[in-house]
Scaffold this motif. Structure first.
Motif, PDB file in Angstrom:
ATOM      1  N   ASP A 101       0.924  -1.334   0.521  1.00 60.69           N
ATOM      2  CA  ASP A 101       0.260   0.163   0.288  1.00 60.69           C
ATOM      3  C   ASP A 101       0.773   1.334   0.048  1.00 60.69           C
ATOM      4  N   GLU A 102       2.345   1.297  -0.171  1.00 56.80           N
ATOM      5  CA  GLU A 102       3.130   2.525  -0.195  1.00 56.80           C
ATOM      6  C   GLU A 102       2.908   3.664  -1.333  1.00 56.80           C
ATOM      7  N   ASN A 103       2.505   4.508  -1.020  1.00 57.84           N
ATOM      8  CA  ASN A 103       1.813   5.712  -2.034  1.00 57.84           C
ATOM      9  C   ASN A 103       0.638   5.100  -3.218  1.00 57.84           C
ATOM     10  N   GLN A 104       0.492   4.569  -2.261  1.00 62.18           N
ATOM     11  CA  GLN A 104      -0.672   4.035  -2.990  1.00 62.18           C
ATOM     12  C   GLN A 104      -2.013   4.777  -2.373  1.00 62.18           C
ATOM     13  N   PRO A 105      -3.354   5.177  -3.042  1.00 64.98           N
ATOM     14  CA  PRO A 105      -4.284   6.097  -3.223  1.00 64.98           C
ATOM     15  C   PRO A 105      -4.959   5.343  -2.214  1.00 64.98           C
ATOM     16  N   GLU A 106      -5.714   6.231  -0.547  1.00 61.00           N
ATOM     17  CA  GLU A 106      -7.150   5.716  -0.049  1.00 61.00           C
ATOM     18  C   GLU A 106      -7.754   4.642  -0.288  1.00 61.00           C
ATOM     19  N   ASP A 107      -8.822   4.682  -0.883  1.00 55.93           N
ATOM     20  CA  ASP A 107      -9.240   3.620  -1.592  1.00 55.93           C
ATOM     21  C   ASP A 107      -8.980   2.880  -2.759  1.00 55.93           C
ATOM     22  N   ALA A 108      -7.950   3.344  -2.902  1.00 55.23           N
ATOM     23  CA  ALA A 108      -6.773   1.272  -2.941  1.00 55.23           C
ATOM     24  C   ALA A 108      -6.493   0.468  -2.243  1.00 55.23           C
ATOM     25  N   VAL A 109      -6.269   1.647  -0.761  1.00 56.63           N
ATOM     26  CA  VAL A 109      -5.674   0.623   1.099  1.00 56.63           C
ATOM     27  C   VAL A 109      -7.349  -0.095   0.930  1.00 56.63           C
ATOM     28  N   ILE A 110      -7.895   0.686   0.946  1.00 53.50           N
ATOM     29  CA  ILE A 110      -9.160   0.215   1.634  1.00 53.50           C
ATOM     30  C   ILE A 110      -9.898  -0.495   0.773  1.00 53.50           C
ATOM     31  N   ALA A 111      -9.620  -1.198  -0.352  1.00 54.48           N
ATOM     32  CA  ALA A 111     -10.395  -2.150  -1.667  1.00 54.48           C
ATOM     33  C   ALA A 111      -9.184  -3.452  -0.946  1.00 54.48           C
ATOM     34  N   ARG A 112      -8.026  -2.786  -0.621  1.00 57.89           N
ATOM     35  CA  ARG A 112      -6.988  -4.452  -0.750  1.00 57.89           C
ATOM     36  C   ARG A 112      -7.414  -4.699   0.809  1.00 57.89           C
ATOM     37  N   VAL A 113      -7.305  -3.795   1.941  1.00 54.70           N
ATOM     38  CA  VAL A 113      -7.225  -4.533   3.539  1.00 54.70           C
ATOM     39  C   VAL A 113      -8.256  -4.414   3.729  1.00 54.70           C
ATOM     40  N   GLY A 114      -9.686  -3.312   3.311  1.00 51.24           N
ATOM     41  CA  GLY A 114     -10.491  -3.676   4.234  1.00 51.24           C
ATOM     42  C   GLY A 114     -11.386  -2.534   5.546  1.00 51.24           C
ATOM     43  N   ALA A 115     -11.824  -1.550   5.118  1.00 58.48           N
ATOM     44  CA  ALA A 115     -12.095  -0.650   6.667  1.00 58.48           C
ATOM     45  C   ALA A 115     -12.116  -1.536   7.580  1.00 58.48           C
ATOM     46  N   PRO A 116     -12.745  -2.845   8.481  1.00 54.12           N
ATOM     47  CA  PRO A 116     -12.201  -2.626   9.907  1.00 54.12           C
ATOM     48  C   PRO A 116     -10.815  -2.563  10.146  1.00 54.12           C
ATOM     49  N   ALA A 117     -10.142  -3.614   9.813  1.00 51.99           N
ATOM     50  CA  ALA A 117      -8.093  -2.465   9.470  1.00 51.99           C
ATOM     51  C   ALA A 117      -8.617  -2.402   9.256  1.00 51.99           C
ATOM     52  N   LEU A 118      -8.263  -1.095   8.794  1.00 52.39           N
ATOM     53  CA  LEU A 118      -7.881   0.039   9.040  1.00 52.39           C
ATOM     54  C   LEU A 118      -8.486   1.452  10.073  1.00 52.39           C
ATOM     55  N   ALA A 119      -9.466   0.850  10.403  1.00 56.16           N
ATOM     56  CA  ALA A 119      -9.971   0.977  11.710  1.00 56.16           C
ATOM     57  C   ALA A 119      -9.484   0.415  13.478  1.00 56.16           C
ATOM     58  N   ALA A 120      -8.900  -0.965  12.895  1.00 55.42           N
ATOM     59  CA  ALA A 120      -7.917  -0.989  14.214  1.00 55.42           C
ATOM     60  C   ALA A 120      -6.319  -0.324  14.320  1.00 55.42           C
ATOM     61  N   TRP A 121      -6.070  -0.529  13.104  1.00 58.02           N
ATOM     62  CA  TRP A 121      -4.930   0.443  13.234  1.00 58.02           C
ATOM     63  C   TRP A 121      -4.756   1.891  13.585  1.00 58.02           C
ATOM     64  N   ASP A 122      -6.335   2.418  13.253  1.00 52.86           N
ATOM     65  CA  ASP A 122      -6.615   3.871  13.820  1.00 52.86           C
ATOM     66  C   ASP A 122      -6.817   3.978  15.166  1.00 52.86           C
ATOM     67  N   ASN A 123      -7.536   3.322  15.198  1.00 56.39           N
ATOM     68  CA  ASN A 123      -7.655   3.269  16.889  1.00 56.39           C
ATOM     69  C   ASN A 123      -7.015   2.567  17.804  1.00 56.39           C
ATOM     70  N   ASP A 124      -5.863   0.489  17.304  1.00 56.97           N
ATOM     71  CA  ASP A 124      -5.719  -0.088  18.025  1.00 56.97           C
ATOM     72  C   ASP A 124      -3.843   0.391  17.843  1.00 56.97           C
ATOM     73  N   ALA A 125      -3.748   0.960  17.050  1.00 56.78           N
ATOM     74  CA  ALA A 125      -2.161   0.821  16.037  1.00 56.78           C
ATOM     75  C   ALA A 125      -1.662  -0.813  15.943  1.00 56.78           C
ATOM     76  N   VAL A 126      -2.986  -1.411  15.322  1.00 54.51           N
ATOM     77  CA  VAL A 126      -2.304  -2.979  14.782  1.00 54.51           C
ATOM     78  C   VAL A 126      -2.736  -2.575  13.556  1.00 54.51           C
ATOM     79  N   PRO A 127      -1.135  -3.452  12.627  1.00 52.76           N
ATOM     80  CA  PRO A 127      -0.321  -3.271  11.483  1.00 52.76           C
ATOM     81  C   PRO A 127      -1.846  -4.173  10.114  1.00 52.76           C
ATOM     82  N   PRO A 128      -2.337  -3.295   9.795  1.00 57.02           N
ATOM     83  CA  PRO A 128      -2.753  -4.982   8.776  1.00 57.02           C
ATOM     84  C   PRO A 128      -1.991  -5.266   7.980  1.00 57.02           C
TER      85      PRO A 128
END
Length: 209
Positions: A101-128
């Protein structure tokens, strides 16, 4: 003064996230350790605002990552001081590696890892999955930096300029933090850790000049 005054003596760490690397109209991407962008026009303006905000702060030590966006931000802040400390590079302050996901736009990142994985990163620092980051090592590095700062003595103020992916692990190694603290430190924003005795507390977070 940029930081509030207290009757007791404390060591203060001013934690700053670098300024913007994208401007309005640009397509922002996940800029990690492998993408060494300079500050954009708006990022330079944020750095100038930080410099003005901290112009009366007497930094005893200053640290940043090797990335030019953190070095530019730190140098702008220190340039306001006639007797600024040498700016030292700490490799652990370098942004994380976002893997595929390096240097990828956010919609591409969400499509790959999913919104729950990004929420876990934002809330609990759990890397996707696929991101290259060692949370335990980053927490240990922050804890070591707190010990290093404490050794500077009371009333010392330390500047630390880093990135969002690194700063979000700091709350895990302090003794206290504001309720509801958002781990994500915004671009051009800062926080403060106060160390008194053996106790470290985040007293301010996500403030912009």
């Amino acid at each position: 003064m940029a930081t509030r005054q207290r009757a007791d003596t404390v060591t203060r760490l001013i934690i700053v996230r670098h300024g913007n690397t994208f401007d309005a109209g640009d397509t922002p991407t996940r800029v990690g350790a492998r993408t060494d962008l300079p500050l954009s026009s708006s990022g330079l303006a944020q750095a100038a605002n930080l410099s003005a905000h901290f112009r009366d702060t007497n930094f005893l030590a200053a640290f940043c990552s090797p990335l030019q966006r953190t070095r530019q931000t730190a140098r702008a802040i220190l340039a306001a001081r006639p007797h600024a400390p040498a700016l030292l590079v700490l490799p652990f302050l370098t942004e994380i590696d976002y893997g595929p996901d390096e240097n990828q736009p956010e919609d591409a990142v969400i499509a790959r890892v999913g919104a729950p994985a990004l929420a876990a990163w934002d809330n609990d620092a759990v890397p996707p999955p696929g991101w290259h980051v060692d949370p335990g090592a980053l927490r240990a590095a922050w804890a070591g930096l707190l010990v290093r700062a404490r050794a500077l003595g009371p009333d010392a103020t330390v500047l630390i300029v880093t990135s969002n992916g690194i700063a979000r692990f700091l709350p895990d190694v302090v003794d206290a933090a504001p309720a509801g603290l958002d781990r994500k430190l915004k671009t051009g924003a800062w926080g403060c850790v106060e160390i008194s005795g053996d106790r470290a507390a985040i007293t301010e977070w996500n403030l912009r000049p």
